[in-house]
Motif scaffolding. Sequence first.
Motif, PDB file in Angstrom:
ATOM      1  N   GLY A  99      58.728 -22.857  23.975  1.00  0.00           N
ATOM      2  CA  GLY A  99      58.666 -24.099  24.741  1.00  0.00           C
ATOM      3  C   GLY A  99      57.750 -25.138  24.120  1.00  0.00           C
ATOM      4  N   PRO A 100      56.461 -24.816  23.938  1.00  0.00           N
ATOM      5  CA  PRO A 100      55.585 -25.800  23.281  1.00  0.00           C
ATOM      6  C   PRO A 100      56.015 -26.162  21.866  1.00  0.00           C
ATOM      7  CG  PRO A 100      54.301 -24.087  24.354  1.00  0.00           C
ATOM      8  CD  PRO A 100      55.726 -23.642  24.402  1.00  0.00           C
ATOM      9  N   LEU A 101      56.526 -25.172  21.110  1.00  0.00           N
ATOM     10  CA  LEU A 101      56.933 -25.447  19.731  1.00  0.00           C
ATOM     11  C   LEU A 101      58.118 -26.402  19.687  1.00  0.00           C
ATOM     12  CD1 LEU A 101      56.699 -24.840  16.699  1.00  0.00           C
ATOM     13  CD2 LEU A 101      58.186 -22.860  17.064  1.00  0.00           C
ATOM     14  N   CYS A 102      59.149 -26.111  20.469  1.00  0.00           N
ATOM     15  CA  CYS A 102      60.315 -26.996  20.493  1.00  0.00           C
ATOM     16  C   CYS A 102      59.966 -28.346  21.105  1.00  0.00           C
ATOM     17  CB  CYS A 102      61.453 -26.341  21.269  1.00  0.00           C
ATOM     18  SG  CYS A 102      62.140 -24.870  20.464  1.00  0.00           S
ATOM     19  N   GLY A 103      59.087 -28.342  22.103  1.00  0.00           N
ATOM     20  CA  GLY A 103      58.671 -29.628  22.677  1.00  0.00           C
ATOM     21  C   GLY A 103      57.949 -30.491  21.672  1.00  0.00           C
ATOM     22  N   ALA A 104      57.032 -29.902  20.902  1.00  0.00           N
ATOM     23  CA  ALA A 104      56.322 -30.676  19.884  1.00  0.00           C
ATOM     24  C   ALA A 104      57.274 -31.164  18.805  1.00  0.00           C
ATOM     25  CB  ALA A 104      55.214 -29.815  19.269  1.00  0.00           C
ATOM     26  N   LEU A 161      60.533 -31.737  19.110  1.00  0.00           N
ATOM     27  CA  LEU A 161      61.383 -32.803  19.663  1.00  0.00           C
ATOM     28  C   LEU A 161      60.615 -34.109  19.805  1.00  0.00           C
ATOM     29  CD1 LEU A 161      63.407 -30.831  22.355  1.00  0.00           C
ATOM     30  CD2 LEU A 161      64.248 -31.770  20.205  1.00  0.00           C
ATOM     31  N   LEU A 162      59.341 -34.028  20.203  1.00  0.00           N
ATOM     32  CA  LEU A 162      58.536 -35.248  20.274  1.00  0.00           C
ATOM     33  C   LEU A 162      58.392 -35.892  18.902  1.00  0.00           C
ATOM     34  CD1 LEU A 162      55.644 -34.252  22.723  1.00  0.00           C
ATOM     35  CD2 LEU A 162      57.432 -35.958  23.115  1.00  0.00           C
ATOM     36  N   GLY A 163      58.128 -35.071  17.890  1.00  0.00           N
ATOM     37  CA  GLY A 163      58.029 -35.612  16.536  1.00  0.00           C
ATOM     38  C   GLY A 163      59.339 -36.184  16.047  1.00  0.00           C
ATOM     39  N   GLN A 164      60.456 -35.506  16.350  1.00  0.00           N
ATOM     40  CA  GLN A 164      61.761 -36.024  15.963  1.00  0.00           C
ATOM     41  C   GLN A 164      62.069 -37.332  16.677  1.00  0.00           C
ATOM     42  OE1 GLN A 164      64.156 -32.593  16.921  1.00  0.00           O
ATOM     43  NE2 GLN A 164      64.319 -31.987  14.774  1.00  0.00           N
ATOM     44  N   LEU A 165      61.666 -37.441  17.939  1.00  0.00           N
ATOM     45  CA  LEU A 165      61.883 -38.684  18.677  1.00  0.00           C
ATOM     46  C   LEU A 165      61.119 -39.833  18.044  1.00  0.00           C
ATOM     47  CD1 LEU A 165      63.030 -40.188  21.118  1.00  0.00           C
ATOM     48  CD2 LEU A 165      61.053 -39.415  22.434  1.00  0.00           C
ATOM     49  N   LEU A 166      59.863 -39.585  17.705  1.00  0.00           N
ATOM     50  CA  LEU A 166      59.075 -40.631  17.049  1.00  0.00           C
ATOM     51  C   LEU A 166      59.685 -41.025  15.710  1.00  0.00           C
ATOM     52  CD1 LEU A 166      55.451 -39.347  17.763  1.00  0.00           C
ATOM     53  CD2 LEU A 166      56.642 -41.245  18.879  1.00  0.00           C
ATOM     54  N   GLY A 169      49.125 -30.771  21.939  1.00  0.00           N
ATOM     55  CA  GLY A 169      48.075 -30.252  21.069  1.00  0.00           C
ATOM     56  C   GLY A 169      48.618 -29.804  19.726  1.00  0.00           C
ATOM     57  N   LEU A 170      49.764 -29.124  19.732  1.00  0.00           N
ATOM     58  CA  LEU A 170      50.383 -28.718  18.475  1.00  0.00           C
ATOM     59  C   LEU A 170      50.752 -29.930  17.633  1.00  0.00           C
ATOM     60  CD1 LEU A 170      52.819 -25.784  19.416  1.00  0.00           C
ATOM     61  CD2 LEU A 170      50.782 -25.660  17.987  1.00  0.00           C
ATOM     62  N   LEU A 171      51.326 -30.933  18.266  1.00  0.00           N
ATOM     63  CA  LEU A 171      51.752 -32.120  17.521  1.00  0.00           C
ATOM     64  C   LEU A 171      50.561 -32.862  16.933  1.00  0.00           C
ATOM     65  CD1 LEU A 171      54.260 -33.708  16.713  1.00  0.00           C
ATOM     66  CD2 LEU A 171      53.979 -35.083  18.785  1.00  0.00           C
ATOM     67  N   ARG A 172      49.474 -32.986  17.703  1.00  0.00           N
ATOM     68  CA  ARG A 172      48.277 -33.665  17.180  1.00  0.00           C
ATOM     69  C   ARG A 172      47.696 -32.917  15.980  1.00  0.00           C
ATOM     70  NH1 ARG A 172      47.009 -34.303  22.712  1.00  0.00           N
ATOM     71  NH2 ARG A 172      45.642 -32.482  22.591  1.00  0.00           N
ATOM     72  N   ALA A 173      47.722 -31.597  16.031  1.00  0.00           N
ATOM     73  CA  ALA A 173      47.178 -30.827  14.919  1.00  0.00           C
ATOM     74  C   ALA A 173      48.104 -30.833  13.704  1.00  0.00           C
ATOM     75  CB  ALA A 173      46.926 -29.385  15.364  1.00  0.00           C
ATOM     76  N   ALA A 174      49.422 -30.910  13.930  1.00  0.00           N
ATOM     77  CA  ALA A 174      50.373 -30.782  12.828  1.00  0.00           C
ATOM     78  C   ALA A 174      50.638 -32.097  12.105  1.00  0.00           C
ATOM     79  CB  ALA A 174      51.697 -30.219  13.349  1.00  0.00           C
ATOM     80  N   LEU A 175      50.609 -33.213  12.800  1.00  0.00           N
ATOM     81  CA  LEU A 175      50.974 -34.487  12.172  1.00  0.00           C
ATOM     82  C   LEU A 175      50.111 -34.830  10.959  1.00  0.00           C
ATOM     83  CD1 LEU A 175      51.951 -36.854  15.145  1.00  0.00           C
ATOM     84  CD2 LEU A 175      53.420 -35.976  13.307  1.00  0.00           C
ATOM     85  N   PRO A 176      48.757 -34.674  11.021  1.00  0.00           N
ATOM     86  CA  PRO A 176      47.972 -35.004   9.822  1.00  0.00           C
ATOM     87  C   PRO A 176      48.274 -34.101   8.629  1.00  0.00           C
ATOM     88  CG  PRO A 176      46.564 -34.891  11.777  1.00  0.00           C
ATOM     89  CD  PRO A 176      47.875 -34.318  12.158  1.00  0.00           C
ATOM     90  N   ARG A 177      48.804 -32.897   8.854  1.00  0.00           N
ATOM     91  CA  ARG A 177      49.087 -31.974   7.757  1.00  0.00           C
ATOM     92  C   ARG A 177      50.520 -32.087   7.249  1.00  0.00           C
ATOM     93  NH1 ARG A 177      45.828 -26.521   9.744  1.00  0.00           N
ATOM     94  NH2 ARG A 177      44.155 -27.624  10.806  1.00  0.00           N
ATOM     95  N   THR A 178      51.358 -32.847   7.941  1.00  0.00           N
ATOM     96  CA  THR A 178      52.765 -32.942   7.560  1.00  0.00           C
ATOM     97  C   THR A 178      52.968 -33.557   6.177  1.00  0.00           C
ATOM     98  OG1 THR A 178      53.397 -33.070   9.902  1.00  0.00           O
ATOM     99  CG2 THR A 178      55.014 -33.807   8.292  1.00  0.00           C
ATOM    100  N   PRO A 179      52.254 -34.623   5.775  1.00  0.00           N
ATOM    101  CA  PRO A 179      52.468 -35.146   4.411  1.00  0.00           C
ATOM    102  C   PRO A 179      52.182 -34.123   3.319  1.00  0.00           C
ATOM    103  CG  PRO A 179      51.319 -36.760   5.762  1.00  0.00           C
ATOM    104  CD  PRO A 179      51.361 -35.510   6.559  1.00  0.00           C
ATOM    105  N   ALA A 180      51.108 -33.345   3.457  1.00  0.00           N
ATOM    106  CA  ALA A 180      50.806 -32.320   2.447  1.00  0.00           C
ATOM    107  C   ALA A 180      51.883 -31.235   2.440  1.00  0.00           C
ATOM    108  CB  ALA A 180      49.434 -31.708   2.700  1.00  0.00           C
TER     109      ALA A 180
END
Length: 290
Positions: free
Chosen positions: A46-51, A53-58, A124-135
């Motif tokens: 649930g949290p993983l797919c929610g994060a 989907l939120l990132g995909q929406l953005l 929380g997952l999305l906030r932690a993952a977004l800064p690491r996504t470019p690397a």
Amino acid sequence: MAQHWTHAGGGWLPPQRPRPGVVPLRPLGPGDILAGAATTLGRYGGPLCGALLLGQLLAGLLVTAAAGAATLASLSRSSGSRVFVWTLFPAAALFLLFTCALATALIAVLLRPAVLGRAVTAPGLLRAALPRTPAVLGAQLLALLAAAGPGAAAVAAGLPPLVLLPLVPVAVWLGVLFALAPTAAGYEGLGPVAALRRSARLVRGAWWRTLGVTASAVAFTGSAGYALQAWFGLAGALAALVLLPAFPQLPAGLLYVDRRIRREHLAETLASEPDPDPKPEPGPKPVSPA
């Protein structure tokens, strides 16, 4: 850890490793890795797919805004439609690359709480993952370039297919050697080049094992995606869009944990990590002084 008695063999068994989360804190077998990936998806889906989907929406909003801005900047209505189409294709490709990188980054930041059995939230997952996504994206592109670059260059040069055959095992070898680089970039916050070196060190001595786990995960994901689309139609296709980029990274992430447990004693480090939000122990309520 205390030993325990078994009647099956008539003796004392060695102490068992703790299992606070989705996998036991010990070297993992292929069955542990695949079962742990399924357990992780069940507990944290649930949290993983929610994060994700939120990132995909953005990302989708940004893609649409970029294509629309290119259309508005065109000189005429007819040229505007052509600009929109030619802008939408590379924007869609960037969207897919971002989705794969974000899924890997989300898995990487989920590994520690999943192994320790701690709760997470989608924001929380999305906030932690977004800064690491470019690397993570850089590590994925570098690994792809290392594996497929020589073959692509040979095709572009017009070389015959027989010349490309010796490059196939080299591409497979490099692809497996760098298979853990995106996870290392997301988990440890490494740059793309450092993540490739890190993956090569972890995979060394376990190349065939890494190939078996990653190939099994890709085969399972492809079969599950086809089944979802065949059985549930459009809803299944939408679910497959979430499953396809996310699930193959789970076994790769747990394989990364296993390699660090075997080589760097990660289990002891995780087992000794304090709980940031410990639950109060049950006991008598404090009595207020008179």
